[in-house]
Write an enzyme that holds these catalytic residues in place. Structure first.
Site, PDB file in Angstrom:
ATOM      1  N   ASP A 258      -6.523  -3.687   5.317  1.00  0.00           N
ATOM      2  CA  ASP A 258      -6.331  -4.428   4.089  1.00  0.00           C
ATOM      3  C   ASP A 258      -7.021  -5.535   4.077  1.00  0.00           C
ATOM      4  O   ASP A 258      -8.075  -5.731   4.437  1.00  0.00           O
ATOM      5  CB  ASP A 258      -4.908  -4.331   3.363  1.00  0.00           C
TER       6      ASP A 258
ATOM      7  N   HIS B 239      -2.683   4.556   2.269  1.00  0.00           N
ATOM      8  CA  HIS B 239      -3.374   3.490   2.521  1.00  0.00           C
ATOM      9  C   HIS B 239      -2.688   2.736   3.785  1.00  0.00           C
ATOM     10  O   HIS B 239      -3.766   2.067   4.866  1.00  0.00           O
ATOM     11  CB  HIS B 239      -3.005   2.567   1.394  1.00  0.00           C
TER      12      HIS B 239
END
Length: 299
Positions: free
Chosen positions: A109, A277
């Site tokens: 991320d 994610h």
């Protein structure tokens, strides 16, 4: 601070040109730097880091503005205090302070974006780069559409001015952290309650909320300007790149990840993992295996 999840990892605090960087170190072998994303801390690697430490010297670090690293005041109108260039420079200095002039990097991320900038700005230092569940910031923004706005609405919310996101998140940071993370989890290993508690603890600090908003404001301003300048100059990442993504994530559903990265790096390989994610927490064994193999081949 929680030491339960990373036993055997020694805590360090390193000065990076006046910014205190909190990190932990364990293992022996070639050095590997692991960087976290939003809204986590270095503990997102609590499953993966011990597995890698069997073969590598593993450094898990809190980014500027996150976790227990410093959160310098952001006064510049271009949000440069939280540019990925500044955040990458912190980590480069921290690794040098630990005695590592050349090392591999894996970033999830926001940490992947910092790792990308680190590889561009300090190519002599980065031997290999792994980016987890991202495509480059420039590609994401230059190709943003309705689906992107829905999936990544937080980019624009967090980048809003006038203290709006700070005020709203600050009213209930625990709700924001837990809800945001649970909405992007799909099967695999559940989040460890102690890790979630740490993310909430750190995010309860108003300085952390503000710093993270500045991180996103920088993405839409100075970071994009830096990325556009690199594109205009034909600058790409020199070292090998491994892209990993969750097959159920927005990134996995939306992009041909290796193809996108191939415009930003010379040597790209990639793989999807059975998760959403939060790749290092949802699919830790597979993540560790792929990273260990990649770094072993490229180190």
């Amino acid at each position: 601070m929680n030491d339960e999840l990373l036993p055997g990892f020694a805590r360090r605090r390193v000065d990076a040109d006046g910014v205190g960087v909190h990190l932990r170190v364990a293992g022996e072998g070639p050095p590997v730097l692991l960087l976290h994303g939003y809204p986590q801390t270095h503990l997102i690697w609590h499953h993966v880091a011990p597995l890698l430490a069997a073969r590598y010297t593993v450094v898990v670090s809190d980014l500027r503005g996150y976790g227990d690293s410093d959160k310098p005041a952001s006064l510049a109108p271009d949000h440069g205090t939280y540019s990925k260039r500044a955040m990458a420079h912190d980590q480069w200095l921290a690794m040098r302070a630990l005695g590592f002039d050349r090392f591999a990097v894996a970033g999830h991320d926001r940490g992947g974006r910092v790792g990308h900038r680190l590889a561009l700005d300090h190519p002599e230092a980065v031997s290999a780069l792994a980016v987890l569940d991202i495509v480059p910031t420039r590609h994401a923004l230059r190709h943003a559409d309705l689906d992107f706005g829905r999936g990544y609405y937080h980019w624009f919310f967090l980048a809003a001015g006038d203290g709006i996101p700070e005020r709203l998140i600050g009213a209930d940071p625990e709700f924001w952290v837990r809800t945001r993370m649970n909405a992007r989890h799909h099967g695999g290993t559940p989040f460890h309650p102690a890790a979630l508690d740490e993310y909430v603890r750190c995010f309860a600090d108003p300085a952390a909320v503000h710093a993270s908003c500045e991180d996103y404001r920088a993405a839409l301003t100075i970071d994009l300007a830096h990325d556009d300048a690199d594109a205009a100059a034909g600058r790409t990442v020199d070292c090998p790149v491994l892209a990993l993504w969750g097959e159920h994530s927005f990134v996995g559903r939306t992009y041909d990840v290796p193809e996108v990265w191939s415009a930003y790096a010379k040597d790209v390989r990639g793989a999807a993992l059975p998760c959403d994610h939060y790749v290092p927490e949802e699919a830790p064994a597979e993540t560790a295996r792929l990273l260990g193999s990649f770094f072993g081949r490229e180190g």
